[in-house]
Motif scaffolding. Structure first.
Motif, PDB file in Angstrom:
ATOM      1  N   ASN A 310      82.369  51.329  26.602  1.00  0.00           N
ATOM      2  CA  ASN A 310      82.792  51.761  27.932  1.00  0.00           C
ATOM      3  C   ASN A 310      82.222  53.147  28.197  1.00  0.00           C
ATOM      4  O   ASN A 310      82.709  54.145  27.678  1.00  0.00           O
ATOM      5  N   TYR A 311      81.151  53.205  29.006  1.00  0.00           N
ATOM      6  CA  TYR A 311      80.485  54.469  29.306  1.00  0.00           C
ATOM      7  C   TYR A 311      79.956  54.392  30.733  1.00  0.00           C
ATOM      8  O   TYR A 311      80.100  53.376  31.414  1.00  0.00           O
ATOM      9  N   ARG A 312      79.306  55.461  31.195  1.00  0.00           N
ATOM     10  CA  ARG A 312      78.796  55.491  32.563  1.00  0.00           C
ATOM     11  C   ARG A 312      77.377  54.919  32.603  1.00  0.00           C
ATOM     12  O   ARG A 312      76.453  55.474  32.013  1.00  0.00           O
ATOM     13  N   VAL A 313      77.193  53.843  33.330  1.00  0.00           N
ATOM     14  CA  VAL A 313      75.928  53.118  33.293  1.00  0.00           C
ATOM     15  C   VAL A 313      75.020  53.468  34.471  1.00  0.00           C
ATOM     16  O   VAL A 313      74.179  52.674  34.875  1.00  0.00           O
ATOM     17  N   THR A 314      75.155  54.664  35.014  1.00  0.00           N
ATOM     18  CA  THR A 314      74.289  55.061  36.120  1.00  0.00           C
ATOM     19  C   THR A 314      72.877  55.407  35.654  1.00  0.00           C
ATOM     20  O   THR A 314      71.997  55.662  36.474  1.00  0.00           O
ATOM     21  N   SER A 315      72.652  55.445  34.337  1.00  0.00           N
ATOM     22  CA  SER A 315      71.295  55.522  33.793  1.00  0.00           C
ATOM     23  C   SER A 315      71.269  54.683  32.525  1.00  0.00           C
ATOM     24  O   SER A 315      72.316  54.256  32.027  1.00  0.00           O
ATOM     25  N   ILE A 316      70.066  54.435  32.000  1.00  0.00           N
ATOM     26  CA  ILE A 316      69.934  53.647  30.786  1.00  0.00           C
ATOM     27  C   ILE A 316      69.349  54.513  29.687  1.00  0.00           C
ATOM     28  O   ILE A 316      68.798  55.588  29.940  1.00  0.00           O
ATOM     29  N   TYR A 317      69.450  54.051  28.431  1.00  0.00           N
ATOM     30  CA  TYR A 317      68.923  54.817  27.304  1.00  0.00           C
ATOM     31  C   TYR A 317      67.544  54.320  26.879  1.00  0.00           C
ATOM     32  O   TYR A 317      66.646  55.103  26.615  1.00  0.00           O
ATOM     33  N   GLN A 318      67.373  53.011  26.790  1.00  0.00           N
ATOM     34  CA  GLN A 318      66.079  52.446  26.432  1.00  0.00           C
ATOM     35  C   GLN A 318      65.595  51.563  27.583  1.00  0.00           C
ATOM     36  O   GLN A 318      65.324  52.058  28.659  1.00  0.00           O
TER      37      GLN A 318
END
Length: 420
Positions: A310-318
């Motif tokens: 559960n985190y903020r998905v307004t950006s991605i990591y990969q």
């Protein structure tokens, strides 16, 4: 309308192969030879229909303001977008910054045909569905192992790892020992046995979005201890303290809006209530327990998805797809555990540690103990991601800090218990 070169450029940004595009382009050419192109009015109407289906924004300005305006917020968390001057600029940032409306306007909806539909699907699809089996508890025997007078249960559970696209890469079955602390009125605190071991603390210089305070990497030997299977819940906090300060109410949700001083008071009263030695984890214990033998940015592997934390998905990591942006805490244990049997180490709420904050690991203890050497401040460490954290702030090595008196709706605690 999008040209073929435009779509090829977008294909490269999305990591799509030529063989993925070719059969769909061939099908598009066949359809164009059999049917007449839509009129401008038809395209305009379809564009409006698509735009009207876009869900309204789910942002909560009040929550965002409370989390970002504090003067003691860690510098790394002030940069809440990928486009800050101190942040590397990467292709996936450009891609995920495009809204559905912007894409439809850019692609000319209808002119791009099936290729445009494919690209849109790749941008806006949800993460792969990943679930694990429910944990299986094995009751202790009469002459079985005990800790501080409490019998040890065995729990069997599944873990998963993912690749850079958020797809399942492997699955394993593990066992862990735990004891159950009865806090009264049916409220149970589960404490998982964390075995002694050695690990490299911090992040390598090549890790994406690494911060300088995550180094230098150094070897740490950690004695065995017990750690909460979950972050402390609101019903557990209520049972010990007699009040519930949480902003997002729910008995099985983690307690938040607790300062470091509140967290240490909880540990003291829990120790008095049970007769066992409870405390906050050291920073080294926390990272060791989070990694559970892994060395990747996350114990899940190369990245995170909203099916894993559960985190903020307004950006991605990969290159994983975006998923559900919940913007609040969730019930503890809603996502898969790590190999030690611990849950929510990469999201839901950040967790206080005993240590004072130091801006690098030069001179840090190598025995797993808390680093309590005084600085010119009373800033204390917090580890793990939260419902408000972007994925890069949920990594195993990420460190954040705040004044010991500060509380937040994104910060809670997890306790440890040891014989010392």
């Amino acid at each position: 309308e999008a040209t073929a070169d435009d779509l090829k450029h977008f294909q490269g940004m999305l990591g799509l192969r030529d063989e993925d595009i070719q059969p769909i382009e061939e099908e598009e050419r066949k359809q164009k030879s059999q049917t007449s192109p839509p009129t401008r009015e038809e395209r305009s109407q379809e564009k409006r229909n698509q735009q009207e289906n876009i869900p309204p924004s789910q942002t909560t300005p009040t929550q965002e303001l409370r989390e970002t305006q504090s003067p003691v917020q860690p510098r790394c968390e002030r940069n809440t977008t990928e486009s800050t001057s101190s942040a590397p600029r990467r292709n996936q940032t450009i891609t995920t910054g495009i809204t559905r409306k912007q894409f439809l306007q850019w692609a000319g909806w209808g002119g791009g045909g099936l290729v445009a539909s494919l690209v849109a699907r790749e941008i806006f699809k949800g993460p792969p569905n990943i679930t694990v089996a429910e944990p299986k508890y094995i009751a202790p025997t009469q002459d079985g192992e005990k800790f501080a007078g409490l019998p040890l249960w065995t729990v069997e559970f599944e873990t998963v790892t993912v690749n850079a696209k958020g797809e399942e890469a492997s699955r394993s079955t593990h066992q862990a020992k735990l004891f159950k602390e009865d806090l009264g009125n049916g409220v149970i605190l589960e404490m998982v046995s964390i075995p002694a071991g050695e690990f490299e603390m911090g992040s390598p210089r090549v890790e994406k979005w690494r911060n300088e305070d995550e180094g230098p990497q150094h070897k740490v030997s950690v004695p065995a201890f017990f750690m909460g299977k979950f972050a402390v819940t609101q019903e557990q906090y209520q049972s010990v303290i007699g009040s519930n300060p949480a902003y997002f109410k729910g008995e099985k949700r983690p307690v938040e809006e607790v300062s470091w001083r509140d967290a240490t008071e909880f540990c003291q009263k829990l120790s008095e209530k049970t007769g066992r030695n409870y405390r906050l984890p050291s920073e080294a214990e926390w990272e060791y327990a989070c990694r559970a033998g892994t060395t990747a940015p996350f114990h899940f592997g190369a990245t995170l998805t909203s099916n894993l934390a559960n985190y903020r998905v307004t950006s991605i990591y990969q290159s994983e797809p975006k998923g559900e942006n919940r913007q609040k805490t969730t019930k503890v244990g809603s996502f898969p555990p790590n190999a030690f049997g611990l849950y929510d180490m990469h999201g839901n709420v950040r967790e206080w540690c005993l240590d004072r904050y130091h801006d690098n690991y030069n001179g840090a203890p190598s025995d797993g103990s808390a680093w309590l050497k005084e600085n010119d401040n009373d800033y204390r460490l917090r580890r793990g991601g939260s419902w408000f954290s972007l994925p890069r702030f949920c990594r195993s090595a990420l460190r954040s800090w705040a004044d010991a008196a500060r509380s937040s709706p994104s910060v809670g605690l997890r306790v440890v218990c040891s014989s010392a």
